[in-house]
Design a protein around this motif. Structure first.
Motif, short mmCIF file in Angstrom:
data_model
loop_
_atom_site.label_atom_id
_atom_site.label_comp_id
_atom_site.label_asym_id
_atom_site.label_seq_id
_atom_site.Cartn_x
_atom_site.Cartn_y
_atom_site.Cartn_z
N TYR A 6 1.05 -1.08 0.11
CA TYR A 6 0.03 -0.14 -0.11
C TYR A 6 0.67 1.19 0.00
N LYS A 7 1.94 1.19 0.57
CA LYS A 7 2.75 2.46 1.18
C LYS A 7 3.42 2.63 -0.48
N ASN A 8 3.90 1.56 -1.03
CA ASN A 8 4.49 1.79 -2.40
C ASN A 8 3.80 2.22 -3.29
N GLY A 9 2.35 1.86 -3.36
CA GLY A 9 1.42 2.40 -4.30
C GLY A 9 0.98 3.82 -4.04
N VAL A 10 0.95 4.18 -2.92
CA VAL A 10 0.73 5.45 -2.55
C VAL A 10 1.67 6.27 -3.05
N GLU A 11 3.18 5.87 -2.81
CA GLU A 11 4.18 6.46 -3.24
C GLU A 11 4.30 6.76 -4.79
N ALA A 12 3.81 5.59 -5.42
CA ALA A 12 3.70 5.80 -6.85
C ALA A 12 2.93 6.46 -7.25
N CYS A 13 1.54 6.77 -6.72
CA CYS A 13 0.51 7.98 -7.08
C CYS A 13 1.20 9.21 -6.75
N THR A 39 -7.34 14.09 -11.35
CA THR A 39 -8.17 13.69 -10.29
C THR A 39 -7.56 12.42 -9.79
N PRO A 40 -7.96 12.02 -8.69
CA PRO A 40 -7.47 10.84 -8.20
C PRO A 40 -7.28 9.48 -9.23
N GLY A 41 -8.39 9.52 -10.24
CA GLY A 41 -8.54 8.16 -10.99
C GLY A 41 -7.18 8.60 -12.11
N THR A 42 -7.07 9.83 -12.43
CA THR A 42 -6.10 9.98 -13.32
C THR A 42 -4.54 9.84 -12.79
N VAL A 43 -4.50 10.20 -11.59
CA VAL A 43 -3.14 9.84 -10.68
C VAL A 43 -2.96 8.46 -10.56
N SER A 44 -3.86 7.59 -10.44
CA SER A 44 -3.84 6.06 -10.26
C SER A 44 -3.57 5.75 -11.43
N VAL A 45 -4.15 6.03 -12.52
CA VAL A 45 -3.56 5.55 -13.83
C VAL A 45 -2.09 5.92 -14.35
N GLU A 46 -2.09 7.26 -13.99
CA GLU A 46 -0.44 7.62 -14.05
C GLU A 46 0.49 6.80 -13.47
N ALA A 47 0.22 6.36 -12.22
CA ALA A 47 1.00 5.74 -11.37
C ALA A 47 1.08 4.16 -11.80
N GLY A 48 0.20 3.66 -12.73
CA GLY A 48 0.46 2.35 -13.26
C GLY A 48 -0.56 1.57 -12.74
N PHE A 49 -1.96 2.18 -12.19
CA PHE A 49 -2.71 1.23 -11.60
C PHE A 49 -4.18 1.49 -12.34
N ASP A 50 -5.04 0.88 -11.94
CA ASP A 50 -6.52 1.17 -12.58
C ASP A 50 -6.96 2.53 -11.84
N ARG A 51 -7.99 2.95 -12.91
CA ARG A 51 -8.60 4.33 -12.48
C ARG A 51 -8.99 4.29 -10.99
N GLY A 52 -9.70 3.33 -10.43
CA GLY A 52 -10.17 3.02 -8.94
C GLY A 52 -9.29 2.82 -8.05
N TYR A 53 -8.10 2.97 -8.14
CA TYR A 53 -6.89 2.39 -7.29
C TYR A 53 -6.98 3.36 -5.87
N LEU A 54 -7.04 4.66 -5.97
CA LEU A 54 -7.16 5.66 -4.82
C LEU A 54 -8.65 5.63 -4.37
N LYS A 55 -8.84 5.41 -3.19
CA LYS A 55 -10.11 5.54 -2.52
C LYS A 55 -10.19 6.01 -1.18
N LYS A 56 -11.17 6.78 -1.01
CA LYS A 56 -11.29 7.36 0.29
C LYS A 56 -11.62 6.48 1.39
N SER A 57 -11.80 5.17 1.18
CA SER A 57 -12.32 4.30 2.12
C SER A 57 -11.05 3.85 2.73
N ARG A 58 -9.85 3.81 2.04
CA ARG A 58 -8.47 3.35 2.61
C ARG A 58 -7.68 4.51 3.23
N GLN A 59 -7.56 4.33 4.28
CA GLN A 59 -6.88 5.33 5.22
C GLN A 59 -5.71 5.77 4.59
N ILE A 60 -5.02 5.17 4.08
CA ILE A 60 -3.48 5.71 3.76
C ILE A 60 -3.48 6.38 2.42
#
Length: 141
Positions: A6-13, A39-60
């Motif tokens: 999760y931490k690496n994913g957030v750092e990538a985002c 948007t959070p979706g474009t940031v997720s895709v730019e980081a190499g994840f799907d559009r819904g990777y960043l979620k408010k429900s995830r505390q990190i």
């Protein structure tokens, strides 16, 4: 997924977000993307994840999502300030154009009056010449 992933994913985002802000994305779909479209979706895709990777429900993810939204609000605010400033300048320009037109019309009116007065003086001088009992007065130097 473990916390390290999760931490690496957030750092990538976060790195993707910084690239998008700098206008240097790696994802081809984001080249030339206006900053207002980040948007959070474009940031997720730019980081190499799907559009819904960043979620408010995830505390990190909450802090990064708030940063992205704050960035968008700042851009919108700056844009609206620039629009307001542009509108004010445009209004002032229109007022100056109106003032210029008014002064031009006034100048034309004064020139016409002056021409009428010159013509009237010429007419009166000719009329004076026809009177025999009028003597010229010499002005003193």
């Amino acid at each position: 997924m473990n916390k390290a992933a999760y931490k690496n994913g957030v750092e990538a985002c976060r790195a993707g977000f910084e690239r998008l802000k700098a206008g240097k994305p790696e994802h081809p779909a984001h080249i030339g993307l206006p900053s207002s479209k980040i948007t959070p979706g474009t940031v997720s895709v730019e980081a190499g994840f799907d559009r819904g990777y960043l979620k408010k429900s995830r505390q990190i993810h909450i802090h990064l999502i708030d940063e992205i939204n704050s960035y968008r609000k700042r851009l919108k605010s700056d844009s609206s300030t620039n629009l307001t400033r542009f509108t004010q300048v445009l209004k002032k320009s229109e007022q100056k154009d109106f003032e210029i037109q008014y002064l031009h019309d006034l100048t034309q009116k004064i020139i016409a009056q002056n021409l009428q007065l010159v013509e009237r003086v010429r007419t009166l001088e000719l009329e004076l010449k026809s009177y025999r009992n009028v003597q010229k007065i010499q002005s003193e130097p």
